[in-house]
Design a protein around this motif. Structure first.
Motif, PDB file in Angstrom:
ATOM      1  N   GLY A 104     -88.840  54.833  -8.167  1.00  0.00           N
ATOM      2  CA  GLY A 104     -87.584  54.109  -8.372  1.00  0.00           C
ATOM      3  C   GLY A 104     -87.048  54.278  -9.782  1.00  0.00           C
ATOM      4  N   GLN A 105     -87.964  54.301 -10.751  1.00  0.00           N
ATOM      5  CA  GLN A 105     -87.550  54.511 -12.147  1.00  0.00           C
ATOM      6  C   GLN A 105     -87.012  55.928 -12.339  1.00  0.00           C
ATOM      7  OE1 GLN A 105     -91.328  53.451 -13.894  1.00  0.00           O
ATOM      8  NE2 GLN A 105     -90.598  51.416 -14.505  1.00  0.00           N
ATOM      9  N   LYS A 106     -87.688  56.896 -11.733  1.00  0.00           N
ATOM     10  CA  LYS A 106     -87.207  58.290 -11.842  1.00  0.00           C
ATOM     11  C   LYS A 106     -85.796  58.420 -11.274  1.00  0.00           C
ATOM     12  CE  LYS A 106     -91.652  60.686 -11.718  1.00  0.00           C
ATOM     13  NZ  LYS A 106     -92.635  61.404 -10.879  1.00  0.00           N
ATOM     14  N   GLN A 107     -85.558  57.748 -10.160  1.00  0.00           N
ATOM     15  CA  GLN A 107     -84.240  57.880  -9.545  1.00  0.00           C
ATOM     16  C   GLN A 107     -83.168  57.225 -10.405  1.00  0.00           C
ATOM     17  OE1 GLN A 107     -82.668  59.926  -8.089  1.00  0.00           O
ATOM     18  NE2 GLN A 107     -83.162  59.719  -5.907  1.00  0.00           N
ATOM     19  N   ARG A 108     -83.513  56.124 -11.057  1.00  0.00           N
ATOM     20  CA  ARG A 108     -82.527  55.498 -11.948  1.00  0.00           C
ATOM     21  C   ARG A 108     -82.237  56.400 -13.160  1.00  0.00           C
ATOM     22  NH1 ARG A 108     -83.959  49.405 -12.998  1.00  0.00           N
ATOM     23  NH2 ARG A 108     -86.039  49.814 -12.222  1.00  0.00           N
ATOM     24  N   LEU A 168     -88.497  56.942  -1.757  1.00  0.00           N
ATOM     25  CA  LEU A 168     -88.997  55.789  -2.516  1.00  0.00           C
ATOM     26  C   LEU A 168     -89.806  54.844  -1.639  1.00  0.00           C
ATOM     27  CD1 LEU A 168     -85.775  54.814  -4.522  1.00  0.00           C
ATOM     28  CD2 LEU A 168     -87.579  56.403  -5.173  1.00  0.00           C
ATOM     29  N   ASP A 169     -90.779  54.170  -2.266  1.00  0.00           N
ATOM     30  CA  ASP A 169     -91.470  53.079  -1.575  1.00  0.00           C
ATOM     31  C   ASP A 169     -90.446  51.974  -1.274  1.00  0.00           C
ATOM     32  OD1 ASP A 169     -93.887  54.360  -1.851  1.00  0.00           O
ATOM     33  OD2 ASP A 169     -94.304  53.444  -3.800  1.00  0.00           O
ATOM     34  N   PRO A 170     -90.641  51.256  -0.166  1.00  0.00           N
ATOM     35  CA  PRO A 170     -89.645  50.243   0.229  1.00  0.00           C
ATOM     36  C   PRO A 170     -89.269  49.261  -0.871  1.00  0.00           C
ATOM     37  CG  PRO A 170     -91.211  50.588   1.994  1.00  0.00           C
ATOM     38  CD  PRO A 170     -91.695  51.411   0.845  1.00  0.00           C
ATOM     39  N   GLU A 171     -90.264  48.847  -1.695  1.00  0.00           N
ATOM     40  CA  GLU A 171     -89.921  47.838  -2.713  1.00  0.00           C
ATOM     41  C   GLU A 171     -89.099  48.424  -3.863  1.00  0.00           C
ATOM     42  OE1 GLU A 171     -94.306  48.875  -3.711  1.00  0.00           O
ATOM     43  OE2 GLU A 171     -93.018  48.777  -1.958  1.00  0.00           O
ATOM     44  N   MET A 172     -89.024  49.748  -3.943  1.00  0.00           N
ATOM     45  CA  MET A 172     -88.233  50.394  -5.009  1.00  0.00           C
ATOM     46  C   MET A 172     -86.770  50.585  -4.604  1.00  0.00           C
ATOM     47  SD  MET A 172     -90.382  51.262  -7.421  1.00  0.00           S
ATOM     48  CE  MET A 172     -92.140  51.395  -7.657  1.00  0.00           C
ATOM     49  N   VAL A 173     -86.513  50.545  -3.299  1.00  0.00           N
ATOM     50  CA  VAL A 173     -85.200  50.932  -2.791  1.00  0.00           C
ATOM     51  C   VAL A 173     -84.099  50.008  -3.315  1.00  0.00           C
ATOM     52  CG1 VAL A 173     -83.804  51.083  -0.680  1.00  0.00           C
ATOM     53  CG2 VAL A 173     -86.111  52.070  -0.733  1.00  0.00           C
ATOM     54  N   GLY A 174     -84.367  48.694  -3.308  1.00  0.00           N
ATOM     55  CA  GLY A 174     -83.349  47.721  -3.697  1.00  0.00           C
ATOM     56  C   GLY A 174     -82.798  47.944  -5.091  1.00  0.00           C
ATOM     57  N   ASP A 185     -78.971  48.718  -5.933  1.00  0.00           N
ATOM     58  CA  ASP A 185     -78.220  47.794  -6.800  1.00  0.00           C
ATOM     59  C   ASP A 185     -77.445  48.558  -7.875  1.00  0.00           C
ATOM     60  OD1 ASP A 185     -79.056  45.592  -5.387  1.00  0.00           O
ATOM     61  OD2 ASP A 185     -80.643  45.030  -6.811  1.00  0.00           O
ATOM     62  N   VAL A 186     -78.098  49.579  -8.458  1.00  0.00           N
ATOM     63  CA  VAL A 186     -77.416  50.410  -9.459  1.00  0.00           C
ATOM     64  C   VAL A 186     -76.203  51.092  -8.826  1.00  0.00           C
ATOM     65  CG1 VAL A 186     -77.636  52.504 -10.867  1.00  0.00           C
ATOM     66  CG2 VAL A 186     -79.444  50.786 -10.921  1.00  0.00           C
ATOM     67  N   MET A 187     -76.400  51.624  -7.621  1.00  0.00           N
ATOM     68  CA  MET A 187     -75.296  52.323  -6.953  1.00  0.00           C
ATOM     69  C   MET A 187     -74.165  51.370  -6.576  1.00  0.00           C
ATOM     70  SD  MET A 187     -77.601  54.908  -4.654  1.00  0.00           S
ATOM     71  CE  MET A 187     -76.200  55.600  -3.764  1.00  0.00           C
ATOM     72  N   LYS A 188     -74.510  50.157  -6.167  1.00  0.00           N
ATOM     73  CA  LYS A 188     -73.474  49.157  -5.850  1.00  0.00           C
ATOM     74  C   LYS A 188     -72.659  48.809  -7.097  1.00  0.00           C
ATOM     75  CE  LYS A 188     -75.775  46.867  -1.974  1.00  0.00           C
ATOM     76  NZ  LYS A 188     -76.640  45.775  -1.560  1.00  0.00           N
TER      77      LYS A 188
END
Length: 245
Positions: A143-147, A170-176, A180-183
């Motif tokens: 999730g950090q890499k994707q951000r 991503l692992d499910p807990e990373m998806v949110g 959120d960043v994309m929103k």
């Protein structure tokens, strides 16, 4: 509506397999366009063609009216204006987080290192990753890499960002956190085209939803039209699981 990217009669085959068949597709300024559909329907290939990672066999792609397949625009100039965020992040493993965000600015935009660093910090802060600026990209969670990958794309000041299934690795807990960043970016008016399996996200943020099936855009419309009143039987089938949750 001001079209930034227009795709006309696009076709793409891999060997005997026709992956895209006569696609027409438009991304207008300030819109969030999401592309949904089953795996293998051609969604990621469409994005990869738009970013010239795959060369279409037929049709045209225009950027502000210039045909980018007809040599009217240099590919690297075009790519600096049309950013891409990949499923598997595509960060440079041998570089720190901030170096990943600086390299394109220095090489393509010809910014000084100081300017590039300042912009990188600004965008890392925007995605909540500034405290990891000096860390090696290999030490981060998915999730950090994707951000960081999103920050890197934003550093180029693109007119459009293409997101190719940005949460599917991503692992499910990373998806949110990534959604959120994309929103947030969507709410700030960034023009985005997103291939996603996250139906709630697609429903919440999309101006236009395209449902792809077997290499064609079978149906497209507003979020409400596609999710609440789909016309095509295949769209209804695809969305039935989501709509019955």
């Amino acid at each position: 509506m001001e079209p930034i990217i227009q795709v006309n009669h696009l076709g793409k085959s891999f060997g005997d397999l026709k992956v895209l068949k006569d696609i027409d597709f438009t991304i207008n300024k300030g819109q969030v366009v999401t592309i949904i559909g089953s795996s293998g329907s051609g969604k990621s290939t469409l994005l990869r063609c738009i970013n010239l990672l795959e060369v279409p066999d037929s049709g045209e792609i225009t950027f502000h009216g210039k045909n980018i397949l007809g040599g009217q625009m240099d590919a690297s100039t075009y790519r600096s204006k049309v950013g891409m965020v990949f499923q598997n992040f595509n960060l440079f493993a041998n570089k720190s987080v901030i170096e990943n965000c600086m390299i394109g600015q220095v090489k393509v935009l010809k910014k000084s290192k100081d300017e590039a660093r300042a912009e990188a910090m600004k965008q890392l802060k925007a995605v909540g990753m500034e405290q990891f600026a000096e860390a090696s990209s290999t030490t981060l969670s998915g999730g950090q890499k994707q951000r960081v990958a999103i920050a890197r794309a934003l550093c180029m000041k693109p007119e459009v960002i293409l997101f190719d299934e940005p949460t599917s690795a991503l692992d499910p807990e990373m998806v949110g956190g990534v959604l959120d960043v994309m929103k947030q970016l969507a709410s700030e008016g960034l023009t985005m085209a997103v291939v996603t399996h996250e139906m709630q996200f697609a429903k919440d943020v999309s101006d236009v939803v395209c449902f792809m099936d077997k290499g064609i855009i079978l149906e497209q419309g507003s979020s409400e039209e596609i999710f609440d009143h789909p016309k095509e039987e295949r769209t209804k089938q695809f969305l039935s699981r989501f709509n019955n949750q």
